[in-house]
Enzyme design. Structure first.
Site, PDB file in Angstrom:
ATOM      1  N   GLN A   1       0.902  -1.213  -0.193  1.00 16.34           N
ATOM      2  CA  GLN A   1      -0.037   0.152   0.047  1.00 16.34           C
ATOM      3  C   GLN A   1       0.791   1.278   0.070  1.00 16.34           C
ATOM      4  OE1 GLN A   1      -3.123   0.819  -0.290  1.00 16.34           O
ATOM      5  NE2 GLN A   1      -3.821  -1.321  -0.560  1.00 16.34           N
ATOM      6  N   SER A   2       1.843   1.214  -0.991  1.00 16.42           N
ATOM      7  CA  SER A   2       2.671   2.342  -0.847  1.00 16.42           C
ATOM      8  C   SER A   2       2.341   3.743  -1.540  1.00 16.42           C
ATOM      9  CB  SER A   2       4.074   2.112  -1.601  1.00 16.42           C
ATOM     10  OG  SER A   2       4.651   3.180  -1.990  1.00 16.42           O
TER      11      SER A   2
END
Length: 335
Positions: A75-76
């Site tokens: 979930q960058s």
């Protein structure tokens, strides 16, 4: 510090807002709180990586590159913003996503930032947690070169001496806003992870002799390692800018007491911070960076470790898109 000497592409109209958090300040009965809204940097819903990407993508274009490649957690926020920057510039992009959190949750694995990565056309590959991501990134870049591409390699978080220039500029912007408003800033607080935002802010403040201490609230590494990483990058950035005297080790301070079970793992304090900012100020924090940083700031105020007569600015690093990756736990906390 003459930033115009470095290649840069403007991705958003500045400056980002500097706003009072009057309701939160009253609720805590502590210092006067302000928020620097770097969640409002426009590109791909905004976030702090956009400032870094202005210089990183600027250098990539100056070098004639046609592809941006980077790495980060599943979930960058950084990967999402990098993919959008590449699309804006007519470049292709790819990213390596590390499974830093052991989960089969469909929201975490497929919504939020991951969904937007795909919408921006980013080619995604996955790696298990604990992988040497820098080595994997270089290997992936070599494959692109062999295929005839000219990739520009961006480290995780965009955190190198080029990316950190974005937050040298942010420090300059913030102090100009404060001077125009007649606001004396006593302390600047932000999340610290890959080190680029924290390092750039320290270099900017030190370079201007602003006398504004920067406190980083850690989200991943222990205090000693985090401070070392930030200081090393601050030194490299200062040297790149031609600053004389370097950066004193004492200028880099991180509090890493609010990480909880690890990077990206929710804490009760983080969830409380999300709820307070949403319900009191109508502002969305994210569960990985700004939520934990704000939880640390709230706790330090409650413990009277930050004097009540200070003006404290919290730098909002964005990332609200990541909330969708944590839907079940956030829905439960908001009930």
């Amino acid at each position: 510090m003459h930033l115009a000497r470095f290649p840069r592409i403007r991705f958003f109209p500045g400056p980002t807002p500097l706003e009072p958090l009057d309701n939160l300040s009253r609720e805590l009965g502590g210092p006067r709180l302000w928020i620097k809204r770097d969640d409002c940097t426009v590109l791909a819903t905004g976030g702090n990586k956009v400032r870094k990407l202005e210089f990183l993508a600027g250098e990539a274009m100056a070098l004639g590159c046609d592809h941006l490649i980077t790495q980060g957690a599943v979930q960058s926020n950084h990967v999402r913003q990098t993919a959008a920057a590449a699309a804006r510039l007519g470049m292709t992009s790819s990213a390596l996503l590390e499974h830093r959190i052991e989960t089969n949750d469909a929201d975490y694995l497929g919504s939020g930032n991951v969904l937007l990565d795909q919408m921006f056309g980013c080619a995604l590959e996955y790696r298990p947690g604990g992988t040497d991501m820098n080595a994997e990134l270089e290997a992936a870049a070599d494959k692109l070169r062999a295929a005839g591409k000219k990739p520009y390699v961006i480290p995780g978080g965009g955190s190198n001496r080029v990316g950190a220039l974005g937050y040298v500029g942010c420090a300059q912007e913030l102090m100009q806003q404060a001077d125009e408003m007649g606001l004396r800033i006593d302390r600047l607080v932000t999340a610290t992870g890959s080190a680029g935002t924290h390092a750039g802010l320290v270099v900017g403040m030190e370079g201007m002799n602003a006398n504004v201490p920067v406190l980083g609230i850690g989200v991943r590494a222990p205090k000693d390692r985090q401070e070392t990483n930030v200081h090393n990058l601050a030194q490299a950035t200062a040297e790149y800018l031609g600053m004389k005297g370097g950066i004193a080790r004492a200028a880099v301070v991180a509090n890493c007491d609010y990480i909880g079970g690890g990077y990206g793992i929710p804490t009760d304090a983080m969830l409380e911070a999300l709820r307070m900012l949403a319900r009191l100020e109508g502002i969305l924090l994210d569960p990985v960076y700004s939520g934990k940083a704000m939880s640390g700031l709230i706790d330090l105020i409650r413990k009277k470790q930050i004097p009540a007569n200070e003006n404290v600015v919290f730098l909002h690093t964005g990332g609200a898109v990541g909330l969708y990756g944590y839907t079940p736990v956030i829905k439960q906390a908001m009930a």
